[in-house]
Design a protein around this motif. Structure first.
Motif, mmCIF file in Angstrom:
data_model
loop_
_atom_site.group_PDB
_atom_site.id
_atom_site.type_symbol
_atom_site.label_atom_id
_atom_site.label_comp_id
_atom_site.label_asym_id
_atom_site.label_seq_id
_atom_site.Cartn_x
_atom_site.Cartn_y
_atom_site.Cartn_z
ATOM 1 N N GLY A 196 14.080 49.978 -67.803
ATOM 2 C CA GLY A 196 15.181 49.043 -67.628
ATOM 3 C C GLY A 196 14.902 47.959 -66.601
ATOM 4 O O GLY A 196 15.825 47.333 -66.102
ATOM 5 N N LEU A 197 13.633 47.749 -66.278
ATOM 6 C CA LEU A 197 13.286 46.724 -65.298
ATOM 7 C C LEU A 197 13.324 45.334 -65.920
ATOM 8 O O LEU A 197 13.116 45.173 -67.122
ATOM 9 C CB LEU A 197 11.878 46.994 -64.734
ATOM 10 N N ASP A 198 13.551 44.345 -65.094
ATOM 11 C CA ASP A 198 13.570 42.959 -65.536
ATOM 12 C C ASP A 198 12.134 42.475 -65.727
ATOM 13 O O ASP A 198 11.280 42.704 -64.879
ATOM 14 C CB ASP A 198 14.285 42.098 -64.486
ATOM 15 N N ILE A 199 11.893 41.820 -66.845
ATOM 16 C CA ILE A 199 10.569 41.262 -67.126
ATOM 17 C C ILE A 199 10.712 39.741 -67.111
ATOM 18 O O ILE A 199 11.380 39.179 -67.982
ATOM 19 C CB ILE A 199 10.028 41.751 -68.474
ATOM 20 N N PRO A 200 10.126 39.081 -66.120
ATOM 21 C CA PRO A 200 10.258 37.626 -66.044
ATOM 22 C C PRO A 200 9.635 36.953 -67.264
ATOM 23 O O PRO A 200 8.610 37.410 -67.770
ATOM 24 C CB PRO A 200 9.480 37.259 -64.770
ATOM 25 N N PRO A 201 10.253 35.866 -67.732
ATOM 26 C CA PRO A 201 9.696 35.156 -68.894
ATOM 27 C C PRO A 201 8.236 34.749 -68.699
ATOM 28 O O PRO A 201 7.442 34.829 -69.634
ATOM 29 C CB PRO A 201 10.597 33.929 -69.028
ATOM 30 N N ALA A 202 7.865 34.355 -67.490
ATOM 31 C CA ALA A 202 6.477 33.941 -67.244
ATOM 32 C C ALA A 202 5.505 35.084 -67.525
ATOM 33 O O ALA A 202 4.423 34.872 -68.085
ATOM 34 C CB ALA A 202 6.314 33.451 -65.808
ATOM 35 N N GLN A 203 5.881 36.299 -67.171
ATOM 36 C CA GLN A 203 5.020 37.454 -67.432
ATOM 37 C C GLN A 203 4.885 37.679 -68.938
ATOM 38 O O GLN A 203 3.788 37.929 -69.435
ATOM 39 C CB GLN A 203 5.589 38.704 -66.761
ATOM 40 N N LEU A 204 5.982 37.573 -69.650
ATOM 41 C CA LEU A 204 5.975 37.721 -71.105
ATOM 42 C C LEU A 204 5.055 36.678 -71.736
ATOM 43 O O LEU A 204 4.222 36.998 -72.585
ATOM 44 C CB LEU A 204 7.398 37.580 -71.639
ATOM 45 N N TYR A 205 5.186 35.429 -71.299
ATOM 46 C CA TYR A 205 4.374 34.352 -71.876
ATOM 47 C C TYR A 205 2.888 34.521 -71.555
ATOM 48 O O TYR A 205 2.027 34.199 -72.371
ATOM 49 C CB TYR A 205 4.871 32.992 -71.399
ATOM 50 N N ARG A 206 2.586 35.015 -70.355
ATOM 51 C CA ARG A 206 1.172 35.250 -70.002
ATOM 52 C C ARG A 206 0.562 36.313 -70.914
ATOM 53 O O ARG A 206 -0.570 36.178 -71.378
ATOM 54 C CB ARG A 206 1.043 35.656 -68.538
ATOM 55 N N ILE A 207 1.302 37.373 -71.175
ATOM 56 C CA ILE A 207 0.782 38.427 -72.053
ATOM 57 C C ILE A 207 0.591 37.886 -73.465
ATOM 58 O O ILE A 207 -0.435 38.142 -74.102
ATOM 59 C CB ILE A 207 1.709 39.664 -72.059
ATOM 60 N N GLU A 208 1.560 37.128 -73.961
ATOM 61 C CA GLU A 208 1.428 36.563 -75.308
ATOM 62 C C GLU A 208 0.244 35.595 -75.381
ATOM 63 O O GLU A 208 -0.475 35.559 -76.379
ATOM 64 C CB GLU A 208 2.720 35.883 -75.736
ATOM 65 N N LEU A 253 3.477 37.907 -84.439
ATOM 66 C CA LEU A 253 2.809 38.722 -83.434
ATOM 67 C C LEU A 253 3.301 38.294 -82.057
ATOM 68 O O LEU A 253 2.605 37.630 -81.293
ATOM 69 C CB LEU A 253 1.286 38.580 -83.544
ATOM 70 N N ILE A 254 4.533 38.663 -81.760
ATOM 71 C CA ILE A 254 5.144 38.321 -80.477
ATOM 72 C C ILE A 254 5.726 39.585 -79.850
ATOM 73 O O ILE A 254 5.943 40.586 -80.525
ATOM 74 C CB ILE A 254 6.244 37.253 -80.626
ATOM 75 N N LEU A 255 5.969 39.515 -78.564
ATOM 76 C CA LEU A 255 6.585 40.628 -77.859
ATOM 77 C C LEU A 255 8.094 40.451 -77.879
ATOM 78 O O LEU A 255 8.603 39.345 -77.695
ATOM 79 C CB LEU A 255 6.077 40.690 -76.418
ATOM 80 N N HIS A 256 8.805 41.529 -78.099
ATOM 81 C CA HIS A 256 10.260 41.498 -78.168
ATOM 82 C C HIS A 256 10.834 42.188 -76.936
ATOM 83 O O HIS A 256 10.375 43.253 -76.551
ATOM 84 C CB HIS A 256 10.758 42.209 -79.428
ATOM 85 N N MET A 257 11.842 41.569 -76.362
ATOM 86 C CA MET A 257 12.503 42.147 -75.204
ATOM 87 C C MET A 257 13.603 43.084 -75.681
ATOM 88 O O MET A 257 14.470 42.691 -76.453
ATOM 89 C CB MET A 257 13.117 41.047 -74.338
#
Length: 102
Positions: free
Chosen positions: A25-37, A80-84
């Protein structure tokens, strides 16, 4: 270690953190998501991973850390994207009185 193996090890670690953080349940910053993608896209372009292999990794990770419903969503999505999948935040009524209407 060859570049492809190093990449796959790093990707596995990044995805494990991404799915584990969601599970907790932790917050995932958008920047982290975009870096992984972006890292995923670079691996696809370099030939370090395949689309089929990546999709299976996403499905397996979703099953392991979240639930079958989320895994099915990854399986059925052509992208092929990550879903929150984060828990909804509780909403509390304001303790302030309403503003007077003019």
């Amino acid at each position: 270690m060859n570049p492809g193996a190093s990449y796959q090890t790093e990707l596995a670690q990044k995805l494990q953190c991404f799915f584990s953080d969601q599970q907790q349940g932790l917050d995932i910053p958008p920047a982290q998501l975009y870096r992984i993608e972006g890292f995923i896209e670079a691996g696809l372009l370099a030939g370090f991973i395949t689309e089929l292999g990546l999709k299976q990794t996403l499905v397996d990770s979703a099953k392991q850390y979240l639930n079958v419903e989320v895994a099915d969503f990854y399986q059925q999505d052509y992208r092929l994207i990550l879903h929150m999948r984060m828990h909804e935040a509780p909403v509390y009524p304001s303790s302030n009185p309403p503003c007077p209407q003019s």
